[in-house]
Design a protein around this motif. Structure first.
Motif, PDB file in Angstrom:
ATOM      1  N   UNK A 102       7.032   3.517   0.108  1.00  0.00           N
ATOM      2  CA  UNK A 102       7.299   4.938   0.271  1.00  0.00           C
ATOM      3  C   UNK A 102       8.387   5.267  -0.738  1.00  0.00           C
ATOM      4  N   UNK A 103       8.611   6.557  -1.050  1.00  0.00           N
ATOM      5  CA  UNK A 103       9.636   6.881  -2.056  1.00  0.00           C
ATOM      6  C   UNK A 103      10.991   6.230  -1.727  1.00  0.00           C
ATOM      7  N   UNK A 104      11.307   6.096  -0.442  1.00  0.00           N
ATOM      8  CA  UNK A 104      12.599   5.515  -0.096  1.00  0.00           C
ATOM      9  C   UNK A 104      12.453   4.161   0.595  1.00  0.00           C
ATOM     10  N   UNK A 126       0.860  -1.177   0.000  1.00  0.00           N
ATOM     11  CA  UNK A 126       0.000   0.000   0.000  1.00  0.00           C
ATOM     12  C   UNK A 126       0.900   1.232   0.000  1.00  0.00           C
ATOM     13  N   UNK A 127       0.632   2.165  -0.911  1.00  0.00           N
ATOM     14  CA  UNK A 127       1.426   3.388  -1.004  1.00  0.00           C
ATOM     15  C   UNK A 127       0.906   4.403   0.028  1.00  0.00           C
ATOM     16  N   UNK A 128       1.699   4.660   1.038  1.00  0.00           N
ATOM     17  CA  UNK A 128       1.222   5.513   2.138  1.00  0.00           C
ATOM     18  C   UNK A 128       0.927   6.944   1.700  1.00  0.00           C
ATOM     19  N   UNK A 129       1.514   7.361   0.573  1.00  0.00           N
ATOM     20  CA  UNK A 129       1.255   8.730   0.128  1.00  0.00           C
ATOM     21  C   UNK A 129      -0.003   8.850  -0.726  1.00  0.00           C
ATOM     22  N   UNK A 130      -0.591   7.704  -1.111  1.00  0.00           N
ATOM     23  CA  UNK A 130      -1.760   7.771  -2.000  1.00  0.00           C
ATOM     24  C   UNK A 130      -2.988   7.041  -1.469  1.00  0.00           C
ATOM     25  N   UNK A 131      -2.772   6.045  -0.633  1.00  0.00           N
ATOM     26  CA  UNK A 131      -3.868   5.128  -0.295  1.00  0.00           C
ATOM     27  C   UNK A 131      -5.011   5.828   0.429  1.00  0.00           C
ATOM     28  N   UNK A 132      -6.216   5.279   0.250  1.00  0.00           N
ATOM     29  CA  UNK A 132      -7.391   5.787   0.961  1.00  0.00           C
ATOM     30  C   UNK A 132      -7.312   5.351   2.414  1.00  0.00           C
ATOM     31  N   UNK A 133      -8.163   5.939   3.229  1.00  0.00           N
ATOM     32  CA  UNK A 133      -8.212   5.574   4.643  1.00  0.00           C
ATOM     33  C   UNK A 133      -8.503   4.078   4.786  1.00  0.00           C
ATOM     34  N   UNK A 158       3.402  17.244   3.212  1.00  0.00           N
ATOM     35  CA  UNK A 158       4.687  16.752   2.745  1.00  0.00           C
ATOM     36  C   UNK A 158       4.521  15.349   2.167  1.00  0.00           C
ATOM     37  N   UNK A 159       5.538  14.915   1.420  1.00  0.00           N
ATOM     38  CA  UNK A 159       5.583  13.535   0.976  1.00  0.00           C
ATOM     39  C   UNK A 159       6.207  12.721   2.099  1.00  0.00           C
ATOM     40  N   UNK A 160       5.526  11.689   2.500  1.00  0.00           N
ATOM     41  CA  UNK A 160       6.036  10.901   3.617  1.00  0.00           C
ATOM     42  C   UNK A 160       7.191  10.013   3.183  1.00  0.00           C
ATOM     43  N   UNK A 161       8.187   9.924   4.055  1.00  0.00           N
ATOM     44  CA  UNK A 161       9.329   9.038   3.829  1.00  0.00           C
ATOM     45  C   UNK A 161       9.473   8.122   5.028  1.00  0.00           C
ATOM     46  N   UNK A 162      10.316   7.113   4.859  1.00  0.00           N
ATOM     47  CA  UNK A 162      10.445   6.105   5.916  1.00  0.00           C
ATOM     48  C   UNK A 162      10.815   6.734   7.261  1.00  0.00           C
ATOM     49  N   UNK A 200      -5.126   8.234  10.707  1.00  0.00           N
ATOM     50  CA  UNK A 200      -5.491   9.648  10.757  1.00  0.00           C
ATOM     51  C   UNK A 200      -4.248  10.525  10.661  1.00  0.00           C
ATOM     52  N   UNK A 201      -3.193  10.117  11.381  1.00  0.00           N
ATOM     53  CA  UNK A 201      -1.956  10.903  11.359  1.00  0.00           C
ATOM     54  C   UNK A 201      -1.336  10.920   9.959  1.00  0.00           C
ATOM     55  N   UNK A 202      -1.387   9.784   9.278  1.00  0.00           N
ATOM     56  CA  UNK A 202      -0.826   9.731   7.924  1.00  0.00           C
ATOM     57  C   UNK A 202      -1.583  10.692   7.010  1.00  0.00           C
ATOM     58  N   UNK A 203      -2.910  10.614   7.063  1.00  0.00           N
ATOM     59  CA  UNK A 203      -3.717  11.468   6.187  1.00  0.00           C
ATOM     60  C   UNK A 203      -3.441  12.943   6.455  1.00  0.00           C
ATOM     61  N   UNK A 204      -3.271  13.275   7.737  1.00  0.00           N
ATOM     62  CA  UNK A 204      -3.034  14.662   8.105  1.00  0.00           C
ATOM     63  C   UNK A 204      -1.637  15.107   7.650  1.00  0.00           C
ATOM     64  N   UNK A 205      -0.637  14.260   7.945  1.00  0.00           N
ATOM     65  CA  UNK A 205       0.748  14.647   7.652  1.00  0.00           C
ATOM     66  C   UNK A 205       0.990  14.794   6.153  1.00  0.00           C
ATOM     67  N   UNK A 206       0.357  13.942   5.336  1.00  0.00           N
ATOM     68  CA  UNK A 206       0.698  13.988   3.913  1.00  0.00           C
ATOM     69  C   UNK A 206       0.052  15.156   3.176  1.00  0.00           C
ATOM     70  N   UNK A 207      -0.780  15.921   3.864  1.00  0.00           N
ATOM     71  CA  UNK A 207      -1.277  17.155   3.245  1.00  0.00           C
ATOM     72  C   UNK A 207      -0.157  18.171   3.119  1.00  0.00           C
TER      73      UNK A 207
END
Lengths: 424, 295
Positions: free
Chosen positions: A394-396, A340-347, A371-375, A362-369
């Motif tokens: 994730x990208x890395x 699952x791509x953490x930067x794109x996936x639905x809840x 920035x692009x999440x990395x490991x 919830x934190x992932x959805x909030x944080x990726x507004x």
């Protein structure tokens, strides 16, 4: 018999009820009264016993004398256990005394059946009425006798925050076998009565709020009905009969849907002194109970369906995997769903990832507004790369193929190789 | 969470923050010190090293509601660096990004959230583990609370949370008179109003409450020895709290006996039908018939 001795017997007799919840009731407190007590929001666990269970309520039986002969129960008529009976006054006083010292949130009162179901129910209600007459505003949970009359069921909810009727066993056959005096029909009938009172009270509450919003100045004309604001719950015993997890979870689903249960508790049948012959000699592993709770949680908060967790295609033997939690077990059976791509996936998709809970999602959805999440961000979001790593990208970070491509991922996971590899 | 009062020093800190922000002082040029008298209940103030005068005519400083709430909680934390960390956040909200707090991956936000969580946990545990003792226990069996019944409690919180938790106890124990002593401030409720008072360095001496034996009896009896899970208990009720919990005296003995008690229950032969009444004989027959049909 003195109070110490009675308390020893009647608390010991009550410990097989798993629930000690004191949450989810209406908000109230004792301001402006000469009394004590408050409820609202989350419950408070005032202590923990060495069995790891929360002690939130004074959980006792009014009496352990009982006319019934349910095989799994320590209080059945044919058990040689010592018997005792509290007076209503004694229970009320004990509740108030414990409450004033901040030992408890309130009372959870149950009882053996004495004289008749109606008589027993009247005694339980009497304690609650006494407490409320003393301006006690703490939490009261009354065990409800399914064979009691509808008038008494209606009265019980006026004093209690929560009512519960234990369904005890997942099937009618098991009930006949192990609890011959109980009947599924009367249990369900009474649950339906409670449900309709609870819903009616909730409607009247909503109606009142609407009225206040639309005309804040006018005093509401209709009296608001208050009835068991913390709803109803029930308990099923696991491992005393032959029913598998699929049957238990199916029964549980029906209870949530049919009777608007707040909670279905699962209680692994626990060895009791002087057990009846009809019972299995050995208790089921406590893990089984734990897995059932996890499955129950997935269905209620993670949008998993019953079939996905334990349908015949998923678990042919109808039993949950004892060694893996049901979400991880699902992930291993559906490896095609990942990564699952953490930067794109639905809840919904995030919630399928082992190691990501509702808070993490919830934190992932909030944080990726922003920035692009990395490991490296996962730690801060309190998500463990060790658990989620094999299922996310994730990208890395790309998941280690060893697990998802492995012919036997379960073995791999249980034997620790994956754990070590993802740390490297 | 509790809508209690913010901790002492908070109002002074807020004023200073407003002044420093209007004067445009970056975080590394402001030194926050705490006058740590009476463990923070009294006289703790936060001052800038070069306190700028209240600005006149500068742009007013508006902080988002979420930040004010977070700051009021973090201000209860015992870490002396809290004021400086909060000022850093205030600075960045003002000059970098108003939505700073919505960025859970930011290290400063994470630090503040961790501190907030620690304070919330402390508040929650205090509500749970405070134990009141009756000063003059009522010997009668009557149900009604005699007016003016006196209670005292002693608790050792990690943070400056007494002023946050005391209103909760006042709403809950309205009909009693009580005093709650802690090393980080005390609170007194006389049935009408709440007074915050100086802390108390150690547990005030007093006789044990005669009700404690009953509570310990309950604790021992509700424990199920067949389900021993000591780690689960310790995770929720860490050992540091045990010395102030009367029931904790029984924990060791319960753990030691648990295994023996469980084995006894399992090895005991099934109960013979003891005291079988006419009625339960019939029940037994019904059960036997049902079972026979199943097989």
């Amino acid at each position: 018999m003195d109070l110490q001795a009675k308390l020893t017997i009647l608390a010991d007799a009550a410990k097989y009820d798993a629930s000690c919840a004191s949450s989810g009731s209406s908000r109230r407190d004792s301001r402006g009264t000469q009394g004590i007590g408050s409820t609202g929001g989350m419950g408070i666990c005032h202590s923990y016993a060495p069995d790891g269970r929360c002690i939130s309520l004074l959980k006792i039986l009014l009496t352990n004398f009982c006319l019934y002969d349910c095989s799994y129960c320590i209080n059945r008529i044919s058990s040689p256990v010592r018997r005792a009976r509290f007076s209503s006054q004694e229970v009320a006083r004990l509740t108030l005394d414990f409450y004033k010292r901040n030992y408890i949130e309130g009372l959870f009162l149950s009882s053996g059946i004495i004289q008749s179901p109606d008589y027993t129910m009247e005694q339980l209600i009497d304690v609650a009425r006494l407490l409320r007459a003393q301006h006690f505003r703490g939490y009261i949970h009354l065990k409800t006798i399914p064979e009691a009359s509808p008038e008494l069921l209606a009265e019980a909810g006026r004093y209690a925050d929560r009512l519960s009727i234990n369904v005890e066993l997942p099937s009618e056959t098991s009930l006949r076998k192990l609890a011959p005096e109980k009947s599924a029909r009367s249990i369900q009938g009474s649950m339906a009565v409670l449900r309709s009172h609870i819903q009616e009270a909730r409607e009247s509450q909503k109606h009142r709020e609407r009225n206040i919003r639309s005309a804040p100045a006018a005093k509401p004309r209709v009296a608001v009905k208050s009835y068991a604001p913390a709803g109803q719950s029930t308990q099923m015993i696991v491992g005393a009969d032959q029913e598998n997890d699929a049957r238990i979870l199916t029964a549980s689903r029906a209870l949530y849907d049919g009777f608007a249960m707040r909670r279905v508790y699962y209680s692994a049948f626990s060895p009791i002194p002087n057990a009846a012959e009809a019972l299995p000699a050995k208790p089921p592993p406590l893990w089984r109970e734990h897995r059932l709770y996890q499955a129950d949680w997935l269905m209620r908060f993670y949008q998993f369906s019953l079939e996905e967790i334990i349908g015949p295609d998923e678990r042919p033997d109808g039993m949950l995997d004892l060694e893996l939690d049901p979400k991880l077990a699902w992930a291993l059976r559906h490896r095609g769903f990942f990564p699952v791509d953490l930067n794109r996936a639905s809840r919904e998709a995030l919630l399928r990832v082992p190691g990501i809970g509702t808070v993490g999602a919830r934190r992932i959805l909030q944080a990726r507004r922003f920035q692009t999440l990395r490991a490296g961000d996962l730690r801060g979001l309190r998500i463990s790369l060790r658990k989620a790593g094999p299922f996310i990208e994730l990208p890395d970070h790309q998941p280690d193929d060893a697990l998802l491509q492995s012919p036997d991922p379960r073995q791999r996971l249980l034997h620790g190789e994956v754990r070590q590899m993802s740390l490297l | 969470m509790t809508a209690g009062q913010p901790p002492p020093g908070f109002a002074a800190w807020r004023t200073q923050v407003r002044n420093c922000l209007q004067a445009g002082l970056p975080p590394d040029q402001v030194h926050w010190s705490c006058g740590d008298s009476q463990l923070g209940l009294f006289g703790e103030t936060a001052t800038g090293s070069a306190p700028p005068p209240p600005a006149s005519g500068g742009r007013p400083v508006n902080m988002p509601r979420a930040f004010v709430d977070l700051a009021a909680t973090v201000a209860c934390h015992q870490d002396p660096q809290r004021w400086g960390l909060l000022y850093q956040a205030a600075w960045r909200i003002r000059f970098e990004s108003r939505s700073l707090l919505s960025q859970p991956a930011d290290p400063l936000v994470q630090t503040l959230e961790r501190m907030q969580k620690s304070v919330h946990r402390d508040i929650h545990k205090m509500k749970a583990f405070v134990r009141f003792q009756a000063v003059t226990p009522d010997p009668s069996d009557a149900l009604d609370t005699p007016t003016g019944e006196e209670y005292v409690a002693w608790f050792e919180p990690d943070h400056f949370i007494v002023q946050r938790v005391a209103p909760f106890f006042a709403r809950r124990f309205t009909g009693m008179h009580w005093t709650l002593f802690t090393p980080r401030g005390s609170a007194r409720w006389d049935g009408q109003s709440l007074q915050l008072e100086r802390g108390c360095p150690e547990r005030p001496a007093g006789p044990a409450d005669p009700l404690e034996p009953l509570w310990r009896t309950y604790y021992r009896s509700i424990f199920n020895p067949a389900r021993l899970k000591v780690d689960a208990m310790c995770a929720e009720m860490p050992r540091k709290y045990w010395k102030n919990l009367p029931e904790a005296q029984d924990i060791q003995a319960l753990i030691l006996q648990a295994n023996h008690r469980t084995c006894q229950m399992i090895e005991q032969p099934p109960s013979p039908r003891w005291r079988v009444s006419e009625r339960s004989r019939k029940v037994a027959e019904t059960q036997a018939i049902t079972r026979a049909r199943e097989e």
